[in-house]
Scaffold this motif. Structure first.
Motif, PDB file in Angstrom:
ATOM      1  N   UNK A   4       0.806  -1.217   0.000  1.00 10.86           N
ATOM      2  CA  UNK A   4       0.000   0.000   0.000  1.00 10.86           C
ATOM      3  C   UNK A   4       0.838   1.267   0.000  1.00 10.86           C
ATOM      4  N   UNK A   5       0.391   2.266  -0.750  1.00 15.63           N
ATOM      5  CA  UNK A   5       1.015   3.585  -0.720  1.00 15.63           C
ATOM      6  C   UNK A   5       2.413   3.660  -1.291  1.00 15.63           C
ATOM      7  N   UNK A   6       2.796   2.716  -2.149  1.00 19.31           N
ATOM      8  CA  UNK A   6       4.139   2.749  -2.746  1.00 19.31           C
ATOM      9  C   UNK A   6       4.178   3.798  -3.853  1.00 19.31           C
ATOM     10  N   UNK A   7       5.109   4.732  -3.747  1.00 18.06           N
ATOM     11  CA  UNK A   7       5.257   5.773  -4.768  1.00 18.06           C
ATOM     12  C   UNK A   7       6.480   5.546  -5.657  1.00 18.06           C
ATOM     13  N   UNK A   8       7.412   4.728  -5.185  1.00 14.80           N
ATOM     14  CA  UNK A   8       8.611   4.460  -5.983  1.00 14.80           C
ATOM     15  C   UNK A   8       9.183   3.111  -5.580  1.00 14.80           C
ATOM     16  N   UNK A   9       9.620   2.360  -6.577  1.00 16.74           N
ATOM     17  CA  UNK A   9      10.269   1.066  -6.329  1.00 16.74           C
ATOM     18  C   UNK A   9      11.648   1.104  -6.974  1.00 16.74           C
ATOM     19  N   UNK A  10      12.668   0.862  -6.172  1.00 12.66           N
ATOM     20  CA  UNK A  10      14.045   0.935  -6.664  1.00 12.66           C
ATOM     21  C   UNK A  10      14.767  -0.381  -6.430  1.00 12.66           C
ATOM     22  N   UNK A  11      15.560  -0.757  -7.416  1.00 17.75           N
ATOM     23  CA  UNK A  11      16.455  -1.905  -7.269  1.00 17.75           C
ATOM     24  C   UNK A  11      17.812  -1.366  -6.825  1.00 17.75           C
ATOM     25  N   UNK A  12      18.362  -1.957  -5.771  1.00 16.70           N
ATOM     26  CA  UNK A  12      19.584  -1.417  -5.173  1.00 16.70           C
ATOM     27  C   UNK A  12      20.647  -2.506  -5.072  1.00 16.70           C
ATOM     28  N   UNK A  13      21.866  -2.165  -5.521  1.00 18.43           N
ATOM     29  CA  UNK A  13      23.039  -3.023  -5.344  1.00 18.43           C
ATOM     30  C   UNK A  13      24.054  -2.260  -4.504  1.00 18.43           C
ATOM     31  N   UNK A  14      24.690  -2.957  -3.572  1.00 16.93           N
ATOM     32  CA  UNK A  14      25.730  -2.336  -2.750  1.00 16.93           C
ATOM     33  C   UNK A  14      26.952  -3.248  -2.680  1.00 16.93           C
ATOM     34  N   UNK A  15      28.128  -2.607  -2.687  1.00 19.12           N
ATOM     35  CA  UNK A  15      29.392  -3.324  -2.560  1.00 19.12           C
ATOM     36  C   UNK A  15      30.248  -2.640  -1.493  1.00 19.12           C
ATOM     37  N   UNK A  16      31.058  -3.418  -0.798  1.00 21.19           N
ATOM     38  CA  UNK A  16      32.114  -2.866   0.038  1.00 21.19           C
ATOM     39  C   UNK A  16      33.383  -2.794  -0.812  1.00 21.19           C
ATOM     40  N   UNK A  17      34.102  -1.692  -0.686  1.00 19.77           N
ATOM     41  CA  UNK A  17      35.322  -1.508  -1.478  1.00 19.77           C
ATOM     42  C   UNK A  17      36.469  -1.152  -0.542  1.00 19.77           C
ATOM     43  N   UNK A  18      37.562  -1.904  -0.687  1.00 17.81           N
ATOM     44  CA  UNK A  18      38.760  -1.611   0.098  1.00 17.81           C
ATOM     45  C   UNK A  18      39.979  -2.032  -0.703  1.00 17.81           C
ATOM     46  N   UNK A  19      40.878  -1.070  -0.922  1.00 19.50           N
ATOM     47  CA  UNK A  19      42.116  -1.346  -1.665  1.00 19.50           C
ATOM     48  C   UNK A  19      41.820  -2.051  -2.986  1.00 19.50           C
TER      49      UNK A  19
END
Length: 275
Positions: free
Chosen positions: A199-214
């Motif tokens: 209910x009440x959804x105004x936006x749907x986003x697909x999200x990818x996240x990565x950790x980055x080190x060196x």
């Protein structure tokens, strides 16, 4: 994941570029950039980086799914219609059971009355036979009196059974309103859960996240973020490998359906089907 700082340039941009240039494990012919960017399933997309609550660098890719909110709205309506239709079936069956059960006490009362009448008749016959046998001293009459006593015991069991049938019929009839109330609460809870999720959804986003080190890129999270009318967001986890595998092969509306877990027969703006 809390955003403590947003890196828009400098090392942040370098880390974004590092992720973009990394080969996709499921298909080394693709980098994350070529796999994720320029998809028709996205209304718009963006890359950015930030520090999480443990000061790790996180690179995030976000795609606002095209027609995602409208698709979920249609799915919500279909789920509501399906749920209400299912419970109407339950109520119809319950009404039929109630109608049948309403006649059961009458039948059980007649069964009990007949059994009690037969018991009284046999008891009277047995008492008379005993009295006559005692008065005459006839062994045959005494044996018959004992047989009659066995018939009385059987009739007594029949009375007890009829009484149990009557008690069960009354219990069933009394419990049916409680059963309906239980179904009504289940329906209410199911509809509330649908509303809470869709209910009440105004936006749907697909999200990818990565950790980055060196220059090391480690997948951290993938999922869907739903933005509600009140500004709140709800996150739904997705499997990393399955999501990537699907978008490598489906980059349009079919991927939007897949990542939102919406059946292919649901379309944005569609009215609920009657099936």
């Amino acid at each position: 994941m809390a955003i403590l700082s947003l890196a828009l340039s400098g090392c942040g941009r370098s880390e974004i570029d590092t992720v973009k240039a990394t080969a996709v494990p499921q298909d080394a012919t693709h980098t994350y950039d070529t796999a994720l960017s320029n998809r028709s399933s996205c209304k718009k997309d963006e890359w950015h980086s930030f520090k999480d609550e443990t000061n790790r660098t996180v690179v995030e890719y976000r795609c606002e799914l095209k027609s995602g909110a409208a698709l979920l709205a249609a799915f919500r309506q279909q789920k509501i219609a399906d749920t209400q239709r299912d419970f109407q079936g339950f109520y119809h069956g319950l009404d039929q059971t109630t109608e049948q059960a309403s006649h059961n006490p009458e039948a059980a009362e007649k069964e009990l009355a007949d059994a009690q009448s037969k018991l009284a008749q046999l008891q009277s016959q047995t008492d008379t036979a005993k009295s006559n046998a005692t008065a005459s001293g006839d062994p045959g009459a005494l044996r018959q009196a004992m047989v009659n006593q066995d018939d009385v015991a059987a009739a007594q069991r029949a009375v007890e059974q009829a009484q149990q049938h009557l008690d069960d019929a009354k219990t069933t009839l009394t419990g049916l309103p409680q059963e309906r109330a239980r179904f009504e609460q289940q329906e209410k809870d199911a509809l509330a859960q649908i509303e809470k999720t869709y209910g009440g959804v105004t936006r749907a986003s697909e999200v990818f996240q990565w950790h980055v080190r060196d220059n090391e890129v480690v997948p951290a999270w993938v999922g869907v973020e739903l933005t509600k009318q009140d500004g709140s967001t709800v996150r739904q986890d997705r499997g990393w490998q399955q999501t990537l595998r699907d978008l490598l092969n489906h980059r349009g509306d079919d991927h939007v359906h897949a990542v939102l877990n919406v059946p292919d027969n649901i379309a944005a703006g569609q009215q609920p089907s009657a099936s």
